[in-house]
Design an enzyme around this catalytic site. Structure first.
Site, mmCIF file in Angstrom:
data_model
loop_
_atom_site.group_PDB
_atom_site.id
_atom_site.type_symbol
_atom_site.label_atom_id
_atom_site.label_comp_id
_atom_site.label_asym_id
_atom_site.label_seq_id
_atom_site.Cartn_x
_atom_site.Cartn_y
_atom_site.Cartn_z
ATOM 1 N N HIS A 71 0.830 -1.213 0.000
ATOM 2 C CA HIS A 71 0.000 0.000 0.000
ATOM 3 C C HIS A 71 0.859 1.256 0.000
ATOM 4 O O HIS A 71 1.909 1.316 0.640
ATOM 5 C CB HIS A 71 -0.985 0.003 1.174
ATOM 6 C CG HIS A 71 -0.375 0.016 2.545
ATOM 7 N ND1 HIS A 71 -0.136 1.176 3.259
ATOM 8 C CD2 HIS A 71 0.022 -0.987 3.366
ATOM 9 C CE1 HIS A 71 0.373 0.883 4.438
ATOM 10 N NE2 HIS A 71 0.486 -0.421 4.531
ATOM 11 N N ASP A 124 4.132 -6.316 3.347
ATOM 12 C CA ASP A 124 3.974 -5.206 4.286
ATOM 13 C C ASP A 124 5.157 -5.231 5.242
ATOM 14 O O ASP A 124 6.262 -5.560 4.827
ATOM 15 C CB ASP A 124 2.625 -5.324 5.014
ATOM 16 C CG ASP A 124 2.060 -3.969 5.428
ATOM 17 O OD1 ASP A 124 2.827 -3.177 6.009
ATOM 18 O OD2 ASP A 124 0.867 -3.716 5.196
ATOM 19 N N GLU A 127 -5.269 1.158 2.934
ATOM 20 C CA GLU A 127 -4.915 0.096 3.872
ATOM 21 C C GLU A 127 -4.942 0.580 5.311
ATOM 22 O O GLU A 127 -5.384 -0.136 6.218
ATOM 23 C CB GLU A 127 -3.526 -0.455 3.542
ATOM 24 C CG GLU A 127 -3.167 -1.754 4.263
ATOM 25 C CD GLU A 127 -2.573 -1.552 5.653
ATOM 26 O OE1 GLU A 127 -2.471 -2.541 6.400
ATOM 27 O OE2 GLU A 127 -2.212 -0.391 6.008
ATOM 28 N N GLU A 128 -4.489 1.796 5.541
ATOM 29 C CA GLU A 128 -4.371 2.291 6.910
ATOM 30 C C GLU A 128 -5.721 2.502 7.596
ATOM 31 O O GLU A 128 -5.769 2.704 8.813
ATOM 32 C CB GLU A 128 -3.557 3.589 6.942
ATOM 33 C CG GLU A 128 -2.097 3.429 6.542
ATOM 34 C CD GLU A 128 -1.273 2.615 7.529
ATOM 35 O OE1 GLU A 128 -1.823 2.186 8.563
ATOM 36 O OE2 GLU A 128 -0.072 2.404 7.265
ATOM 37 N N HIS A 152 4.776 2.476 12.963
ATOM 38 C CA HIS A 152 3.861 3.612 13.118
ATOM 39 C C HIS A 152 4.502 4.778 13.871
ATOM 40 O O HIS A 152 3.814 5.704 14.299
ATOM 41 C CB HIS A 152 2.544 3.202 13.782
ATOM 42 C CG HIS A 152 1.560 2.628 12.821
ATOM 43 N ND1 HIS A 152 0.220 2.558 13.070
ATOM 44 C CD2 HIS A 152 1.724 2.094 11.583
ATOM 45 C CE1 HIS A 152 -0.412 2.016 12.052
ATOM 46 N NE2 HIS A 152 0.498 1.712 11.131
ATOM 47 N N ASP A 184 6.241 1.924 6.421
ATOM 48 C CA ASP A 184 4.942 1.252 6.294
ATOM 49 C C ASP A 184 4.094 2.089 5.332
ATOM 50 O O ASP A 184 3.515 3.089 5.725
ATOM 51 C CB ASP A 184 4.303 1.183 7.682
ATOM 52 C CG ASP A 184 2.943 0.522 7.709
ATOM 53 O OD1 ASP A 184 2.537 -0.046 6.693
ATOM 54 O OD2 ASP A 184 2.287 0.605 8.760
#
Length: 346
Positions: free
Chosen positions: A72, A244, A223-224, A324, A189
């Site tokens: 993503h 991922d 995606e998030e 994150h 990410d």
């Protein structure tokens, strides 16, 4: 195969993609870049209705068992939810953005009029010499604000800049590639995996690889927030692998130098045969890998199954620390992820 040449390409593309702001819902610029990169490699990518990218990179006309590789391009970010009477911005998160990871970070405010302003995310009353509760205040989105780099002292001043509720706020990725091979940045990410898949597409084209089955690459843009991979999977696909992040932390075995093969996440176990096949490919290829379970993790493949797609599913990715947050991986883990794809698919 010149492994280092493909690794250099992957690292270069990853850094370029990281430099393009693309929080969930604001991905047009990065998808335009990736589409053009596919074309430069000799492919014909297509855009999905939601704004993602689908590209067929190899086909066996006799195969009805197509595989889809997903990554993503959307990242974490913020959106203006309030403009205060003192001329500051209160944010609502896009995806799982942690407020304590945004303190003192530089950011950009993208207005719908086309103007872009800079600012900094701070806690309210941010001066230690003034605020006696500085240390004890919880860092939450309602205790923090964006200080705009303009002479604004009121809500009216901010509105005169055409900044409005609903505008996108993007944080500086602060990308660094060290001489020792560490890639540090916000939003690895999942932009590092986008770079890996582009590297695999380049490898297939330049090495004239005849893949044993049809292979699609699919870059999603939501995606998030949990529905990136829920649609647009081609009907001939029977297996989907999400590329991922592999997590690095207490209770896990993966390091930043390995490719992670996920056996189970918060949704449930990945398909046993797919996980076994990935492990077998890693062992046959003498690839440094780890198998782990991620209790606070969900992927694009999970959303595909939840949406009703009848596919086998798997998840791999380079080991990444501080997910994150300000994330870190190493070129070895990135290379091992690329090599696992070559052994499993080519």
């Amino acid at each position: 195969m010149n492994q280092l040449a493909y690794l250099d390409y992957i690292l270069d593309q990853t850094q370029k993609i990281l430099s393009i702001d693309s929080p969930t819902g604001f991905t047009k610029n990065v998808t335009e870049y990736v589409m053009e990169e596919y074309r430069s490699l000799g492919y014909s990518p297509k855009q999905t209705i939601k704004g993602g990218i689908l590209c067929e990179i190899g086909s066996d006309e006799n195969s009805n068992d197509a595989l889809c590789l997903e990554a993503h391009v959307d990242t974490l970010g913020g959106m203006v939810s309030q403009i205060t009477e003192t001329g500051r911005l209160i944010l609502t998160p896009l995806g799982g953005l942690e407020p304590n990871n945004t303190e003192s970070e530089n950011c950009k405010i993208y207005t719908r009029s086309g103007k872009i302003y800079s600012g900094t995310m701070q806690m309210k009353n941010a001066s230690v010499h003034v605020n006696k509760n500085y240390r004890s205040t919880a860092r939450e989105f309602d205790t923090m604000e964006v200080v705009i780099d303009e002479k604004v002292n009121s809500k009216e001043d901010v509105l005169s800049l055409h900044i409005r509720v609903g505008d996108i706020v993007c944080f500086d990725p602060r990308t660094v590639l060290t001489e020792s091979g560490y890639l540090k940045s916000r939003f690895l990410d999942d932009k590092v995996s986008v770079g890996i898949l582009l590297g695999f597409a380049k490898y297939v084209k330049e090495e004239n690889i005849k893949l044993p089955r049809k292979v699609y690459q699919y870059f999603t843009v939501f995606e998030e927030v949990g529905h990136g991979g829920s649609g647009s999977i081609p009907t001939d696909v029977t297996e989907v692998i999400s590329v991922d992040l592999g997590c690095v932390g207490d209770g896990l075995t993966c390091t930043e130098y390995q490719v992670s093969i996920c056996a189970k996440d918060s949704v449930g176990p990945y398909h046993y045969d797919v996980v076994s096949g990935l492990i077998e490919a890693a062992e046959h290829g003498h690839i440094d890998y780890a198998v782990d379970i991620y209790p606070h993790y969900a992927s694009d493949v999970d959303s595909a199954l939840t949406a009703g797609h009848e596919v086998r599913h798997g998840l791999i990715g380079p080991g990444v620390y501080a997910t994150h947050g300000y994330e870190r991986s190493h070129k070895d883990g990135i290379l091992n992820t690329f090599l696992l794809l070559t052994k499993y698919l080519a």
